[in-house]
Motif scaffolding. Structure first.
Motif, PDB file in Angstrom:
ATOM      1  N   TRP A 155       0.853  -1.186   0.000  1.00  0.00           N
ATOM      2  CA  TRP A 155       0.000   0.000   0.000  1.00  0.00           C
ATOM      3  C   TRP A 155       0.886   1.233   0.000  1.00  0.00           C
ATOM      4  N   ARG A 156       0.634   2.127  -0.934  1.00  0.00           N
ATOM      5  CA  ARG A 156       1.426   3.340  -1.045  1.00  0.00           C
ATOM      6  C   ARG A 156       0.588   4.544  -0.636  1.00  0.00           C
ATOM      7  N   SER A 157       1.158   5.365   0.211  1.00  0.00           N
ATOM      8  CA  SER A 157       0.505   6.619   0.583  1.00  0.00           C
ATOM      9  C   SER A 157       1.574   7.595   1.031  1.00  0.00           C
ATOM     10  N   GLY A 158       1.183   8.848   1.117  1.00  0.00           N
ATOM     11  CA  GLY A 158       2.106   9.862   1.597  1.00  0.00           C
ATOM     12  C   GLY A 158       2.053  10.038   3.091  1.00  0.00           C
ATOM     13  N   ASN A 162       1.792   4.211   4.767  1.00  0.00           N
ATOM     14  CA  ASN A 162       2.620   3.736   3.661  1.00  0.00           C
ATOM     15  C   ASN A 162       3.305   2.408   3.998  1.00  0.00           C
ATOM     16  N   GLU A 163       3.019   1.379   3.191  1.00  0.00           N
ATOM     17  CA  GLU A 163       3.573   0.031   3.322  1.00  0.00           C
ATOM     18  C   GLU A 163       3.194  -0.667   4.636  1.00  0.00           C
ATOM     19  N   ARG A 168      -3.411  -1.674   6.990  1.00  0.00           N
ATOM     20  CA  ARG A 168      -4.320  -1.195   5.949  1.00  0.00           C
ATOM     21  C   ARG A 168      -5.401  -2.239   5.641  1.00  0.00           C
TER      22      ARG A 168
END
Length: 408
Positions: A155-158, A162-163, A168
């Motif tokens: 999972w990618r997020s800012g 993230n990860e 998630r």
């Protein structure tokens, strides 16, 4: 038909009374907690606990000193309350499960970019999903850290997720209603399957879009007391009111809600028909005001634009503002005094020393900077200190002189 007109003072008093911040104080037992939660619809959760966690403060503002163990029992033993997404991550009522299950059945919603991205990530990580559900079935309740990450696409997020693939996945399954928060170890959650946790008496009916909107819109409006359509949509179940305009029109034709005009305020406002007798009493000056402090995430002030319009009180949290640029302070508790928000307290709890520190007390322009108001604020501060189990209160920074004297 010309809408009934009410003064802004009456509108404020209606909102405050419906929020259980005026009138007789509820009994501070398990049933009192349920009564407050039922009227508010949700208690927003927030991990920041500079003074105390937000939902604890929201209840204290309405109940006064209460036993937190009673809330824990409602959440983790009786499960008359559970954690879910309302207008933010919140504590909600199990009796409202049909309202919340509408989102559970539809998440992730592909009409939003985030929803499409979540759906694609979920499809790519079915092995992780099966593993999480199997482990919860076998040995739940467990923490996220107790689960192996079997993701194939991170999972990618800012942000902080993230990860954090297991976290998630649990969040997705939680929003889908497959898993629930089973308990907490401090701030850390434990999870289990919803089918193992929900009481047998949980209502399970599936609501149509029309019925969902009818029920939720009335819950939102009654919690707010007085609201525009936008206020209704942004409260309780944020943006989950299918055809809200049609719903409000039907409720109005049926006589369940009424339009009103608020003197000197723009827009179309609504009140629930069941609150019309309350308006009559408030206009006769029949009400019981209080002075208390509010969580920065309190339901009364959750929607900042409405707060500014209705109360003339511009409130923003400054937690993420650099210290040199803060106007008032890090953790601010607005002061509710009767039908006005008259100031804010920059407070912090020193748990090691058992001290509630007031770094500053700020008065709003035009606020009653009197000894009487100061004493009322002082009583609220001392009550909060007692709720927190503090040894003493320390005022370390600036405060209006007469308020300072009242604060002791």
């Amino acid at each position: 038909m010309v809408p009934r007109a009410i003064s802004i003072r009456t509108a404020r008093r209606l909102a405050i009374t419906r929020q259980r911040l005026a009138g007789p104080t509820p009994v501070s037992d398990r049933q009192g907690i349920m009564d407050v939660a039922r009227d508010l619809g949700c208690l927003q959760l927030d991990p920041i606990s500079v003074v105390a966690r937000s939902h604890l403060l929201v209840l204290w503002s309405r109940l006064g000193i209460y036993d937190r163990g009673e809330l824990d029992a409602l959440l983790w033993e009786e499960r008359r309350l559970f954690e879910y997404w309302a207008h933010a991550a919140s504590i909600v009522l199990t009796e409202d499960y049909p309202i919340h299950s509408w989102l559970m059945r539809r998440y992730p919603r592909s009409v939003y970019t985030h929803g499409r991205r979540t759906a694609e990530w979920l499809d790519a990580n079915q092995a992780l999903r099966r593993h999480v559900l199997a482990e919860l079935r076998r040995r739940g309740p467990i923490r996220a850290r107790d689960l192996e990450d079997r993701s194939t696409r991170p999972w990618r997020s800012g942000g902080w997720t993230n990860e954090r693939n297991v976290t998630r996945m649990l969040d997705v399954l939680w929003t889908q209603g497959k898993v629930m928060v089973a308990g907490r170890m401090g701030l850390e959650k434990t999870y289990d399957l919803a089918e193992k946790l929900l009481p047998d008496w949980t209502p399970r009916e599936r609501l149509s879009d029309r019925e969902l909107s009818r029920r939720a819109a009335q819950r939102s409006l009654r919690a707010l007391g007085v609201a525009t359509a936008r206020n209704v949509e942004r409260h309780f179940t944020l943006n989950r009111y299918p055809d809200l305009a049609g719903t409000l029109a039907r409720l109005e034709r049926k006589g369940s809600i009424e339009r009103i005009a608020i003197t000197d305020l723009p827009g179309v406002w609504f009140v629930h028909a069941e609150d019309l007798p309350l308006i009559d009493r408030l206009e006769d000056d029949d009400w019981q005001p209080r002075t208390t402090l509010l969580s920065p995430f309190d339901n009364l002030i959750y929607e900042r634009d409405r707060t500014e319009l209705l109360f003339g009180f511009r409130f923003r949290t400054e937690i993420y503002v650099p210290k040199s640029k803060r106007q008032y302070g890090y953790y601010l508790l607005p002061i509710l005094h009767g039908d006005e928000l008259i100031g804010r307290v920059d407070a912090a709890m020193d748990r090691r020393e058992g001290v509630l520190r007031l770094h500053a007390v700020h008065a709003e322009p035009g606020a009653p900077v009197t000894l009487r108001a100061g004493r009322a604020i002082g009583r609220a501060v001392q009550d909060l200190a007692a709720f927190l189990g503090t040894v003493r209160v320390e005022l370390r920074g600036p405060a209006p002189e007469r308020w300072r004297r009242g604060l002791g």
